[in-house]
Write a protein that holds these residues in place. Structure first.
Motif, PDB file in Angstrom:
ATOM      1  N   ILE A   1      44.116  33.865  39.362  1.00 45.79           N
ATOM      2  CA  ILE A   1      45.045  33.458  38.321  1.00 45.79           C
ATOM      3  C   ILE A   1      45.905  34.644  37.907  1.00 45.79           C
ATOM      4  O   ILE A   1      47.091  34.500  37.591  1.00 45.79           O
ATOM      5  N   ILE A   2      45.311  35.846  37.900  1.00 45.37           N
ATOM      6  CA  ILE A   2      46.032  37.083  37.620  1.00 45.37           C
ATOM      7  C   ILE A   2      45.786  38.052  38.758  1.00 45.37           C
ATOM      8  O   ILE A   2      44.817  37.915  39.505  1.00 45.37           O
ATOM      9  N   ALA A   3      46.680  39.055  38.849  1.00 48.00           N
ATOM     10  CA  ALA A   3      46.549  40.022  39.941  1.00 48.00           C
ATOM     11  C   ALA A   3      45.679  41.215  39.548  1.00 48.00           C
ATOM     12  O   ALA A   3      44.979  41.779  40.403  1.00 48.00           O
ATOM     13  N   HIS A   4      45.715  41.605  38.280  1.00 46.68           N
ATOM     14  CA  HIS A   4      45.017  42.821  37.862  1.00 46.68           C
ATOM     15  C   HIS A   4      44.222  42.560  36.580  1.00 46.68           C
ATOM     16  O   HIS A   4      44.813  42.358  35.506  1.00 46.68           O
ATOM     17  N   ALA A   5      42.915  42.606  36.670  1.00 47.54           N
ATOM     18  CA  ALA A   5      42.057  42.377  35.508  1.00 47.54           C
ATOM     19  C   ALA A   5      42.278  43.434  34.436  1.00 47.54           C
ATOM     20  O   ALA A   5      42.273  43.140  33.235  1.00 47.54           O
ATOM     21  N   GLY A   6      42.486  44.691  34.861  1.00 46.50           N
ATOM     22  CA  GLY A   6      42.667  45.784  33.907  1.00 46.50           C
ATOM     23  C   GLY A   6      43.890  45.591  33.027  1.00 46.50           C
ATOM     24  O   GLY A   6      43.861  45.905  31.826  1.00 46.50           O
ATOM     25  N   LEU A   7      44.968  45.055  33.605  1.00 46.66           N
ATOM     26  CA  LEU A   7      46.179  44.833  32.814  1.00 46.66           C
ATOM     27  C   LEU A   7      45.970  43.731  31.777  1.00 46.66           C
ATOM     28  O   LEU A   7      46.452  43.826  30.652  1.00 46.66           O
ATOM     29  N   LEU A   8      45.235  42.693  32.137  1.00 46.76           N
ATOM     30  CA  LEU A   8      44.960  41.638  31.164  1.00 46.76           C
ATOM     31  C   LEU A   8      44.107  42.190  30.017  1.00 46.76           C
ATOM     32  O   LEU A   8      44.366  41.878  28.851  1.00 46.76           O
TER      33      LEU A   8
ATOM     34  N   ARG B   1      43.847  43.860  24.438  1.00 44.63           N
ATOM     35  CA  ARG B   1      43.458  44.919  23.510  1.00 44.63           C
ATOM     36  C   ARG B   1      44.642  45.331  22.643  1.00 44.63           C
ATOM     37  O   ARG B   1      44.507  45.486  21.424  1.00 44.63           O
ATOM     38  N   LEU B   2      45.826  45.499  23.253  1.00 45.48           N
ATOM     39  CA  LEU B   2      47.014  45.906  22.505  1.00 45.48           C
ATOM     40  C   LEU B   2      47.449  44.828  21.512  1.00 45.48           C
ATOM     41  O   LEU B   2      48.020  45.139  20.462  1.00 45.48           O
ATOM     42  N   SER B   3      47.167  43.569  21.846  1.00 48.59           N
ATOM     43  CA  SER B   3      47.536  42.475  20.935  1.00 48.59           C
ATOM     44  C   SER B   3      46.543  42.322  19.794  1.00 48.59           C
ATOM     45  O   SER B   3      46.799  41.594  18.828  1.00 48.59           O
ATOM     46  N   GLY B   4      45.403  43.014  19.917  1.00 51.41           N
ATOM     47  CA  GLY B   4      44.370  42.896  18.897  1.00 51.41           C
ATOM     48  C   GLY B   4      43.606  41.586  18.969  1.00 51.41           C
ATOM     49  O   GLY B   4      42.940  41.195  18.007  1.00 51.41           O
TER      50      GLY B   4
ATOM     51  N   VAL C   1      49.354  33.856  30.498  1.00 50.76           N
ATOM     52  CA  VAL C   1      47.917  33.628  30.602  1.00 50.76           C
ATOM     53  C   VAL C   1      47.198  34.182  29.383  1.00 50.76           C
ATOM     54  O   VAL C   1      46.321  33.528  28.798  1.00 50.76           O
ATOM     55  N   ALA C   2      47.575  35.400  28.964  1.00 54.32           N
ATOM     56  CA  ALA C   2      46.947  36.014  27.791  1.00 54.32           C
ATOM     57  C   ALA C   2      47.199  35.170  26.542  1.00 54.32           C
ATOM     58  O   ALA C   2      46.295  34.952  25.727  1.00 54.32           O
TER      59      ALA C   2
END
Length: 329
Positions: free
Chosen positions: A71-78, A83-86, A107-108
């Motif tokens: 569903i996404i390419a990079h788990a770390g970016l999600l 985290r940045l969105s709180g 997705v986020a």
């Protein structure tokens, strides 16, 4: 003119502007390409797939699950975006439908807002259905809710899970469904509370009686007559002798108990115990509740249903026996 000669003829200021423009263009290309590579959906995005997020799952585990599902390419970016969105601790559990490829930000957003992409689950619980019946119905529609789990949560509220048609989110759990049914019961019973107080019976007695009536009759007029008969027997301290309780005792749909059934040791056995059963035997609808509250006043103490479904009443046991010989043989 050769290229070197042409470039040499360009004024220095113009050459500097060209270099800045070229560098900016290349940087923009890198950013666009990097963005697409980092945040765009994978090429093998599984269109039409459903991913179920477990309740209480952590952001890292959800990111890994979505990456494994392509569903996404990079788990770390999600993880970083959450985290940045709180909102790392606000991921909504449930089943998510992905009908088209979506970038990581979409997705986020869906994860933290519970945008499942699935239509609500429509469930209809008929009048007179038991918690056991409801559990089977729920488990059939919700893969995350087992029959045993729903039954364990619902059985204490037998009689107070109002039969109706409901729309539930696909992420609903047993507690959410039960709460909706309980809340609906409270809403429906509120206009009748003054009648309950005037009846001389408790609300629990009315609900228990309504659950018996739900199984003993199919029309409002017959239901009210039977309500009058059962309240007559109740007032005289007579066993109610309602056959429908045996379906509840034995967890099966049976209304023709055997002689052995009539002797079963159960507080719900209305042949061996006087008064009302200790609890409802199903979840009655509004018509049955109203019949329990507003019975037809008669002198009848007995009733039976013949082979054609016609009701026959009697005021004495001798008359009842005569009806049995006439209509059941």
């Amino acid at each position: 003119m050769e290229l070197d000669s042409y470039i040499g003829a360009v004024p220095p200021a113009l050459r500097r502007q060209w270099r800045v423009w070229a560098a900016s263009f290349l940087l923009a290309c890198v950013i666009v390409v990097g963005y697409r590579a980092a945040f765009s959906p994978p090429d093998n995005f599984p269109v039409g797939s459903i991913v179920s997020i477990a309740r209480g799952a952590s952001a890292p585990s959800v990111a890994a699950q979505l990456a494994d599902a392509h569903i996404i390419a990079h788990a770390g970016l999600l993880r970083a975006v959450l985290r940045l969105s709180g909102k790392s601790d606000h991921i909504q559990a449930g089943a998510y439908l992905f009908t088209t490829p979506q970038n990581l930000f979409v997705v986020a957003y869906r994860l933290v807002t519970g945008a499942y992409g699935l239509p609500p689950v429509r469930l209809t619980f008929p009048e007179g259905e038991t918690a056991r019946d409801a559990a089977a119905r729920v488990a059939e529609e919700f893969s995350t809710i087992s029959t045993s789990d729903f039954l364990a949560a619902a059985r204490p509220y037998e009689g107070y899970l109002f039969p109706d048609t409901y729309l539930f989110s696909p992420s609903s759990d047993a507690s959410i469904i039960i709460q909706a049914m309980r809340s609906n019961f409270n809403t429906k019973i509120t206009p009748l509370l003054s009648d309950v107080a005037a009846s001389g019976h408790s609300l629990s007695d009315i609900v228990v009686m309504a659950s018996l009536l739900e199984k003993e009759a199919r029309s409002d007029s017959v239901r009210r007559v039977i309500a009058g008969i059962l309240w007559n027997r109740f007032a005289r301290g007579m066993p109610l002798q309602v056959d429908a309780v045996f379906g509840y005792i034995f967890d099966r749909d049976t209304y023709s108990p055997s002689l052995a059934d009539l002797k079963v040791d159960s507080p719900y056995n209305t042949y061996t115990h006087t008064g009302l059963p200790p609890g409802p035997i199903n979840n009655p609808g509004l018509a049955a509740l109203d019949s329990a509250l507003h019975p037809t006043k008669t002198d009848y103490l007995y009733y039976l249903t013949d082979k054609n479904g016609v009701m026959h009443y009697a005021t004495t046991y001798a008359q009842h026996l005569a009806n049995q010989r006439k209509y059941l043989r």
